[in-house]
Design a protein around this motif. Structure first.
Motif, PDB file in Angstrom:
ATOM      1  N   UNK A 269      52.105  42.315  79.819  1.00  0.00           N
ATOM      2  CA  UNK A 269      52.761  43.085  78.754  1.00  0.00           C
ATOM      3  C   UNK A 269      52.472  44.577  78.893  1.00  0.00           C
ATOM      4  N   UNK A 270      53.505  45.387  78.731  1.00  0.00           N
ATOM      5  CA  UNK A 270      53.344  46.835  78.725  1.00  0.00           C
ATOM      6  C   UNK A 270      52.564  47.272  77.499  1.00  0.00           C
ATOM      7  N   UNK A 271      52.013  48.464  77.547  1.00  0.00           N
ATOM      8  CA  UNK A 271      51.516  49.083  76.329  1.00  0.00           C
ATOM      9  C   UNK A 271      52.677  49.213  75.352  1.00  0.00           C
ATOM     10  N   UNK A 272      52.436  48.809  74.110  1.00  0.00           N
ATOM     11  CA  UNK A 272      53.461  48.766  73.065  1.00  0.00           C
ATOM     12  C   UNK A 272      54.596  47.811  73.426  1.00  0.00           C
ATOM     13  N   UNK A 273      54.306  46.814  74.252  1.00  0.00           N
ATOM     14  CA  UNK A 273      55.349  45.901  74.716  1.00  0.00           C
ATOM     15  C   UNK A 273      55.581  44.690  73.832  1.00  0.00           C
ATOM     16  N   UNK A 274      54.728  44.489  72.814  1.00  0.00           N
ATOM     17  CA  UNK A 274      54.861  43.329  71.939  1.00  0.00           C
ATOM     18  C   UNK A 274      55.145  43.772  70.511  1.00  0.00           C
ATOM     19  N   UNK A 275      56.247  43.285  69.944  1.00  0.00           N
ATOM     20  CA  UNK A 275      56.618  43.628  68.573  1.00  0.00           C
ATOM     21  C   UNK A 275      56.581  42.363  67.713  1.00  0.00           C
ATOM     22  N   UNK A 276      55.643  42.329  66.776  1.00  0.00           N
ATOM     23  CA  UNK A 276      55.491  41.212  65.841  1.00  0.00           C
ATOM     24  C   UNK A 276      55.718  41.650  64.401  1.00  0.00           C
ATOM     25  N   UNK A 277      56.271  42.818  64.220  1.00  0.00           N
ATOM     26  CA  UNK A 277      56.400  43.399  62.887  1.00  0.00           C
ATOM     27  C   UNK A 277      57.450  42.681  62.048  1.00  0.00           C
ATOM     28  N   UNK A 278      57.380  42.936  60.737  1.00  0.00           N
ATOM     29  CA  UNK A 278      58.391  42.452  59.789  1.00  0.00           C
ATOM     30  C   UNK A 278      58.532  40.939  59.795  1.00  0.00           C
ATOM     31  N   UNK A 279      57.396  40.236  59.897  1.00  0.00           N
ATOM     32  CA  UNK A 279      57.351  38.792  59.700  1.00  0.00           C
ATOM     33  C   UNK A 279      56.473  38.512  58.472  1.00  0.00           C
ATOM     34  N   UNK A 280      56.670  37.387  57.784  1.00  0.00           N
ATOM     35  CA  UNK A 280      55.871  37.065  56.590  1.00  0.00           C
ATOM     36  C   UNK A 280      54.557  36.376  56.965  1.00  0.00           C
ATOM     37  N   UNK A 281      53.638  37.113  57.588  1.00  0.00           N
ATOM     38  CA  UNK A 281      52.390  36.534  58.083  1.00  0.00           C
ATOM     39  C   UNK A 281      51.523  36.036  56.930  1.00  0.00           C
ATOM     40  N   UNK A 282      51.007  34.827  57.078  1.00  0.00           N
ATOM     41  CA  UNK A 282      50.115  34.235  56.086  1.00  0.00           C
ATOM     42  C   UNK A 282      48.683  34.392  56.600  1.00  0.00           C
ATOM     43  N   UNK A 283      47.942  35.243  55.951  1.00  0.00           N
ATOM     44  CA  UNK A 283      46.618  35.632  56.432  1.00  0.00           C
ATOM     45  C   UNK A 283      45.538  34.706  55.871  1.00  0.00           C
ATOM     46  N   UNK A 284      45.512  33.494  56.415  1.00  0.00           N
ATOM     47  CA  UNK A 284      44.507  32.501  56.032  1.00  0.00           C
ATOM     48  C   UNK A 284      43.752  32.070  57.284  1.00  0.00           C
ATOM     49  N   UNK A 285      43.069  30.964  57.232  1.00  0.00           N
ATOM     50  CA  UNK A 285      42.272  30.513  58.360  1.00  0.00           C
ATOM     51  C   UNK A 285      43.071  30.266  59.620  1.00  0.00           C
ATOM     52  N   UNK A 286      44.358  29.949  59.493  1.00  0.00           N
ATOM     53  CA  UNK A 286      45.194  29.695  60.662  1.00  0.00           C
ATOM     54  C   UNK A 286      45.559  30.989  61.408  1.00  0.00           C
ATOM     55  N   UNK A 287      45.184  32.111  60.834  1.00  0.00           N
ATOM     56  CA  UNK A 287      45.440  33.401  61.472  1.00  0.00           C
ATOM     57  C   UNK A 287      44.381  33.729  62.527  1.00  0.00           C
ATOM     58  N   UNK A 288      43.394  32.872  62.666  1.00  0.00           N
ATOM     59  CA  UNK A 288      42.244  33.147  63.533  1.00  0.00           C
ATOM     60  C   UNK A 288      42.658  33.571  64.936  1.00  0.00           C
ATOM     61  N   UNK A 289      43.499  32.793  65.604  1.00  0.00           N
ATOM     62  CA  UNK A 289      43.869  33.114  66.986  1.00  0.00           C
ATOM     63  C   UNK A 289      44.588  34.455  67.081  1.00  0.00           C
ATOM     64  N   UNK A 290      45.607  34.641  66.269  1.00  0.00           N
ATOM     65  CA  UNK A 290      46.384  35.880  66.355  1.00  0.00           C
ATOM     66  C   UNK A 290      45.521  37.087  66.035  1.00  0.00           C
ATOM     67  N   UNK A 291      44.700  36.992  64.981  1.00  0.00           N
ATOM     68  CA  UNK A 291      43.864  38.135  64.593  1.00  0.00           C
ATOM     69  C   UNK A 291      42.955  38.553  65.738  1.00  0.00           C
TER      70      UNK A 291
END
Length: 332
Positions: A269-291
């Motif tokens: 992936x390029x620098x600034x190559x990944x866009x995950x914005x504007x999604x309804x992220x649920x910040x609970x225990x299942x967020x562990x990997x992504x965080x």
């Protein structure tokens, strides 16, 4: 015959043979063998007066409604034909028989709907652009077997589904743009024939899911655009073969979580190559990997401040990057 008379005779002979002629309302550039008819009140294809040595022809923003095989026979050496924003509604199945060298055909912004069988079978096309028309079905019968097309743009049409047979005829395809349609799904093995594909644009559709094996044969993919769909989940191994991917856009979907290991294969992936914005992220225990992935790959993120928690309420509106382990209950 003196030199002046000889020169005059030469220019007259050239004019009579059409090499210096030019259709009314158009501009001809003899050194480039190019003709441009731009924003003029043409209602018919200007075949009369076109220099026979023309290799590039652009007709755009006119009122032309029809183009035929006979029209194109006026320029047998044509390599590039650009017919932007006219009023073309139909094409003949034998349209390209008189232009055996044509490699680029751009029909952006016309009113094309149903196209006949073999319509693109009589020229060695490398680039075919059908952007912003009214096409509802992309038909394999348009093309010859083993088509030489490397760039296909069907964006901005009315496609709701895709027939796998079309891709079987496109073994050399490198760029596929299906954005801004109404696609609701793509079958599991649809892209398998496209082993040379480098760029895939599926943004601005209505995709709810993607099959886990959809990208298994597209190992050369470097750009993948999935923005502005309705994706609520991503299969765990969807990106497993995409070790060369440089840009991935997943913004403006319905993602609340992603599965562990999903992004691990994306080492290129390029620098600034990944866009995950504007999604309804649920910040609970299942967020562990992504965080944790985000913390390690901050430079890869485009607009990280817009990767925001939609819930729980106590964290709503917070940037995921700003959260602590304790806030996500990730101490273990």
């Amino acid at each position: 015959m003196n030199a002046r008379c000889a020169l005059a005779f030469f220019w007259l002979a050239c004019f009579c043979h059409g090499t210096l002629s030019c259709p009314a309302l158009c501009k001809c550039y003899s050194r480039r063998a190019e003709v441009v008819c731009n924003e003029v009140p043409l209602t018919e294809y200007p075949s009369e007066g076109l220099p026979k040595n023309t290799t590039m022809l652009t007709i755009q923003f006119t009122n032309i409604t029809n183009i035929s095989e006979q029209h194109l026979r006026a320029t047998p050496l044509l390599k590039g034909l650009h017919l932007y924003n006219n009023h073309l509604q139909h094409l003949s199945s034998k349209l390209l028989r008189g232009v055996p060298h044509l490699n680029t055909l751009d029909l952006t912004g016309n009113k094309l709907t149903d196209l006949p069988a073999d319509v693109f079978s009589h020229a060695p096309l490398h680039t075919l652009v059908l952007k912003n028309n009214l096409i509802e079905n992309a038909d394999a019968e348009w093309l010859p077997d083993n088509s030489s097309i490397t760039w296909l743009d069907l964006s901005g049409n009315r496609l709701r589904k895709f027939r796998n047979a079309l891709f079987l005829k496109l073994p050399h395809l490198e760029n596929l743009d299906l954005s801004d349609n109404s696609l609701e799904g793509i079958s599991a093995n649809a892209l398998d024939p496209l082993t040379k594909l480098e760029r895939l644009n599926l943004q601005d559709n209505k995709l709810h899911t993607l099959d886990a094996s959809l990208l298994q044969s597209t190992r050369n993919l470097t750009y993948l655009f999935l923005s502005r769909n309705k994706l609520s989940a991503i299969p765990p191994h969807l990106f497993q073969q995409l070790s060369q991917l440089r840009v991935l856009s997943l913004d403006d979907n319905q993602l609340s979580h992603i599965p562990p290991s999903l992004l691990d294969p994306l080492n290129s992936l390029d620098d600034e190559g990944l866009d995950l914005s504007a999604n309804p992220w649920l910040c609970d225990g299942k967020m562990k990997y992504l965080w944790r992935w985000l913390q390690k790959n901050k430079t890869k993120l485009f607009l990280p401040e817009y990767i925001v928690c939609a819930g729980p309420q106590s964290l709503s509106g917070r940037s995921v990057m700003s959260l602590t382990e304790s806030e996500l209950n990730l101490q273990s």
